[in-house]
Design an enzyme around this catalytic site. Structure first.
Site, short mmCIF file in Angstrom:
data_model
loop_
_atom_site.label_atom_id
_atom_site.label_comp_id
_atom_site.label_asym_id
_atom_site.label_seq_id
_atom_site.Cartn_x
_atom_site.Cartn_y
_atom_site.Cartn_z
CE LYS A 36 64.91 12.91 -82.52
NZ LYS A 36 63.77 12.34 -81.93
CB SER A 48 63.28 9.36 -84.45
OG SER A 48 62.72 10.30 -83.36
CB SER A 70 61.94 8.94 -80.74
OG SER A 70 61.29 8.63 -81.74
#
Lengths: 496, 442
Positions: free
Chosen positions: B33, B108, B132
């Site tokens: 990420k 996210s 997330s």
């Protein structure tokens, strides 16, 4: 109760001091960067103290140890745990745009410090002391040197993250003299426990003063102003005096004192408004989630407790008791570690019998002379051995005090070997009673008119006469006669 | 990134032919990420603010991956600064769900979830502040784990809500997730909140008997409001499967979870408002030059942050302001304490808890962007775990009528990963999830 102000109203000042001290740990508060004054700009920095995204703080344990030492020295309570908070505000020299500080759970609470005032000893209570990080340093480039009107600004982050202790007194201080005494004693204490080099001029000790005034007898405190930018004890004293006078004048003329931060201008000799309470930041304090509460272990507390050095007040008491010196001389020695060391070595050589003489010679003859020359004692030609030998000669009545002073002056200038200098300069004191009696007889015979006045003279007159004969005897002996022996000979010969 | 990956691959080949011991992840590919620092590789947080920021250091998890001989092949898209539940808040790209490209992958960590679901990498790293990792895992039909707070180092993770953030793995199965989490776990002296403890390998507990384990279904997290029927049914089905295998199943109440969403949307934005203060155009990242430092700061933040980030900074700033602190931030911390107690009590009678991961399966791109509150509700089942600092994970169990994956969330107490993985592997085995994405290497 409010008191009606008239032109004769007496006022008193109420002062609290906030002192920031840079701790002299090897590394910064939350990272491994060197805590080093005077490196090239932005060389002692890393992802943590530059607040690069993703970096996290790790508390330097030495800072906690230093805080505990301060806790011991200033008689603070150190609660089981203390907590770091974030103090949020934007400023370019603060990389995270929040300062990691302590808020409602500081590491040190309720301490005190004794100071000497013209009325004796006074205890100043200290509300708290907490750990926090320093900011970087901004330099505003342009004609003014200040932010306003600068062409551009440069920021050096070497200082960002340097550990600070903020020590906040209660408003127990009532004059500029007391403010100075407090800071000066605090400095001595912090120096003695080796946590900071406490230099106001270099900014490793920064003092802000909260000043208010009120009519004598009024309980309610007046509105206070916070004064910043005092770079020496002297400017602290001047700023406080100025501010007290300014506020009294305002109150007397019926104008309000405004709660604000004021800037001390050393050259102009006055304070001016920086920002008012309304413009003050809302710091939005909240507990720092990246750090865990600080819980000093029992081992650490014990280690700090058992390794505490002698504090200035203890040292002064010891010197007054053991060396039989005055409180003021003890104060001078304790506030001057190099001079203390110089005398201490002399006393260890010559014994405590010479301590009193060694102290007063060192303060007046040695330090006084060196001050004039602008020379530090550790590089001066005179040694502690010299001082010890001179004091021993005086103690053994082989040298008069005046001769000792002459000799010390010589040693301060050029150094040398005491025994040969005594010979060279002909400074041997004569204590042979027979030889001195001959001189006394000769002087009394020469001034028989004066001797004749003795019988009817009152005490004052007799003192004068005796001094007169003494002077003549000393002159006759070329300054080498032992004054004590001269005195007793003169007294016994003149009789009652 | 590409050259670093090729270098890593070559190094593994060399080690192998030299007969050297290989790391636990040798031969696998990992995506990260884009809110974790990678040395020499842009770390943007999907924000214009950091569009060109190249870290000078590796996050601790990245170091660990490299040491375990994983090959890092890419950085993945996310909601800007990890704020969002659909990855639509990225300043750069829209990530699509591999099971239906008209749907969001969740967020996210949507990029990390989609990458693994599509089979582009063996596993990926996400960060989970309120769901997330788990929510996009659920929407993409893969396994996603939010480890116990402090189990995995946060050093190098660009902070959103520091007291909630935790890095964790995405994988296509429970075993892979365990393998990756074993590599990531461990004390890090660079993170003061990291737990100083040795961990037993989670790969050791997989497949072990769940007979006698007590499973509780959380009353407050089964709707009915806003919950998709198929999702609730999937939880009941899962419970039945566990019961069939010797577990006992019951219902449990976490009363304070009613306040979870409110508490979360105070604590997370409050911390974010302070964490994101450093983006001022002075030292790195975007700088919009103006006449003074203050104006430069203002212009930089105006141009650099997207809407959702600004919204949360404002919410958080407000919640911490003088006069409001007690009503908001302090109150939210009280809810936190209550929730910790509620969970503690629940675990007196149960070993693990169960709930949906997300109230619904993947929703349409653009469907919730106009209504932040609806978007926030997507995390209602996942955020309690972050608030109490515990662990939970999402395991895919089936699909809805449209063929979209459904995940079930398994909760365990702090450091209860062992029993959680034990139950997760039993669910995986029984549910036999096998939906194939429409996009990907299958």
């Amino acid at each position: 109760m409010t008191i009606t102000i008239s032109k004769d109203t007496q006022f008193e000042a109420v002062i609290g001091l906030e002192v920031h001290v840079e701790l002299s740990t090897a590394t910064k508060l939350f990272c491994g960067c060197a805590n080093d004054f005077g490196s090239d700009p932005n060389t002692n920095v890393c992802p943590v103290c530059m607040a690069l995204p993703g970096s996290l703080p790790v508390l330097n344990e030495r800072v906690v140890e230093f805080a505990l030492r301060i806790g011991e020295a200033l008689d603070f309570d150190v609660p089981t745990q203390s907590v770091f908070h974030r103090k949020n505000y934007f400023y370019p020299d603060m990389p995270k745009n929040f300062q990691t500080s302590q808020y409602d759970q500081p590491i040190c609470m309720d301490g005190k410090l004794e100071i000497q005032t013209s009325e004796g000893t006074k205890v100043i209570r200290i509300e708290r002391a907490h750990m926090e990080e320093d900011t970087g340093k901004s330099t505003h480039v342009g004609s003014s040197g200040r932010l306003h009107g600068a062409d551009y600004s440069l920021v050096d982050y070497n200082r960002a993250g340097v550990p600070l202790m903020e020590i906040v007194s209660r408003p127990d201080i009532s004059s500029s003299q007391e403010a100075r005494a407090y800071v000066s004693e605090l400095r001595a204490v912090l120096k003695s426990i080796d946590v900071s080099d406490v230099k106001m001029e270099e900014g490793s000790m920064r003092v802000d003063a909260n000043v208010s005034v009120r009519p004598v007898g009024q309980e309610q405190l007046g509105i206070r102003a916070e004064i910043k930018n005092m770079n020496s004890l002297r400017s602290l004293g001047r700023a406080v005096d100025f501010e007290i006078a300014r506020q009294i004048a305002l109150v007397k003329s019926g104008e309000p004192v405004i709660q604000e931060t004021r800037h001390w201008d050393e050259n102009a000799g006055k304070t001016s408004s920086m920002r008012s309470k309304e413009e003050a930041n809302d710091y939005r304090y909240f507990p720092e989630p990246d750090l865990v509460p600080v819980v000093p272990t029992d081992d650490m507390r014990e280690m700090v407790h058992s390794s505490m050095p002698e504090l200035p007040a203890q040292k002064r008491t010891r010197l007054v008791d053991d060396w039989n010196i005055s409180d003021s001389d003890a104060r001078t020695l304790v506030s001057n570690p190099e001079l203390y060391e110089f005398v201490q070595v002399a006393v260890s050589i010559g014994g405590t019998d010479i301590a009193k003489d060694a102290t007063s010679f060192a303060i007046i003859e040695v330090a006084g002379e060196l001050n004039e020359k602008g020379l530090a004692i550790d590089v001066a030609p005179i040694t502690s051995e010299n001082l010890a030998q001179v004091c021993t000669l005086v103690a053994n009545a082989e040298l008069s005090r005046n001769q000792a002073k002459t000799l010390l002056g010589y040693l301060v200038d050029r150094g040398g070997v005491v025994s040969s200098l005594v010979q060279e300069l002909g400074l041997k004191q004569v204590s042979d009673t027979g030889a001195l009696e001959a001189i006394v007889d000769e002087v009394l015979a020469q001034y028989s008119d004066d001797v004749a006045q003795w019988a009817d003279a009152d005490e004052g007159k007799r003192k004068k006469l005796q001094g007169f004969f003494m002077g003549k005897c000393m002159a006759q002996s070329k300054g080498q006669g032992n004054p004590q022996i001269f005195n007793s000979l003169i007294e016994s010969k003149l009789g009652n | 990134m590409e050259s670093q990956a090729l270098e890593q691959a070559k190094e593994i080949d060399r080690k192998k032919s030299a007969g050297e011991t290989l790391g636990a992840l040798a031969g696998t590919t990992v995506a990260i990420k884009d809110n974790m620092a990678t040395i020499g590789v842009k770390t943007t947080c999907a924000s214009k603010m950091l569009e060109n920021w190249i870290p000078v250091y590796d996050a601790t998890v990245v170091k660990k991956l490299k040491e375990a001989d994983a090959i890092i092949v890419g950085k993945t898209n996310l909601d800007e600064f990890a704020m969002g539940s659909s990855t639509e808040n990225s300043a750069f790209k829209t990530t699509k769900n591999p099971h239906d490209t008209s749907k969001v992958p969740g967020g996210s960590s949507g990029g990390s979830a989609a990458t693994v679901a599509a089979g582009a990498v063996t596993f990926s790293l996400g960060s989970d502040t309120g769901g997330s990792i788990r929510q996009p895992a659920s929407l993409c039909g893969i396994v996603g784990v939010k480890p116990t707070y402090g189990r995995v180092s946060r050093y190098g993770l660009v902070a959103f809500g520091s007291s909630l953030d935790q890095i964790g793995p995405f994988a296509r199965n429970v075993s892979d997730a365990a393998t990756l989490l074993d590599v990531l776990s461990g004390y890090d002296p660079m993170d003061s909140t990291s737990i100083n403890k040795e961990y037993k390998p989670l790969t050791d507990v997989l497949g072990s008997d769940i007979k006698g384990l007590r499973v509780g279904i959380i009353d407050e997290l089964k709707g009915p409001q806003g919950f998709q029927r198929e999702v609730l049914d999937a939880v009941d089905e899962t419970a039945k499967l566990l019961e069939k295998n010797g577990a006992t199943v019951g219902n449990v109440s976490i009363p304070a979870s009613a306040y979870g969403l409110s508490a979360y949307y105070i604590i997370a934005p409050a911390e974010a408002s302070s964490n994101l203060a450093r983006f001022d155009g002075m030292r790195y990242g975007l700088r919009v030059e103006e006449q003074s430092a203050a104006l430069t700061n203002e212009a930089t933040r105006q141009a650099g942050f997207g809407m959702e980030v600004k919204r949360r900074i404002m919410l958080g700033t407000y919640a911490l302001s003088a006069g409001y602190y007690d009503a908001f931030y302090a109150q939210a911390q009280k809810v936190r304490t209550l929730m910790i107690n509620d969970f503690k009590q629940a675990y007196e009678n149960f070993d693990v808890l169960l709930s949906p991961t997300s109230p619904t399966t993947a929703f349409g791109i653009g469907e919730k962007t106009q209504d932040p509150y609806q978007m926030y509700l997507a995390d209602v089942c996942t955020l309690p775990t972050n608030i109490v600092g515990a662990t939970s994970m999402s395991v895919p169990v089936g699909v809805d009528d449209n063929g979209l994956p459904i995940g079930v969330q398994v909760f365990a107490p702090p450091l209860g990963e062992e029993v959680m993985f034990q139950v997760a592997s039993a669910i995986e085995e029984q549910a036999n999830y096998n939906a194939v994405p429409v996009v990907g290497a299958f």
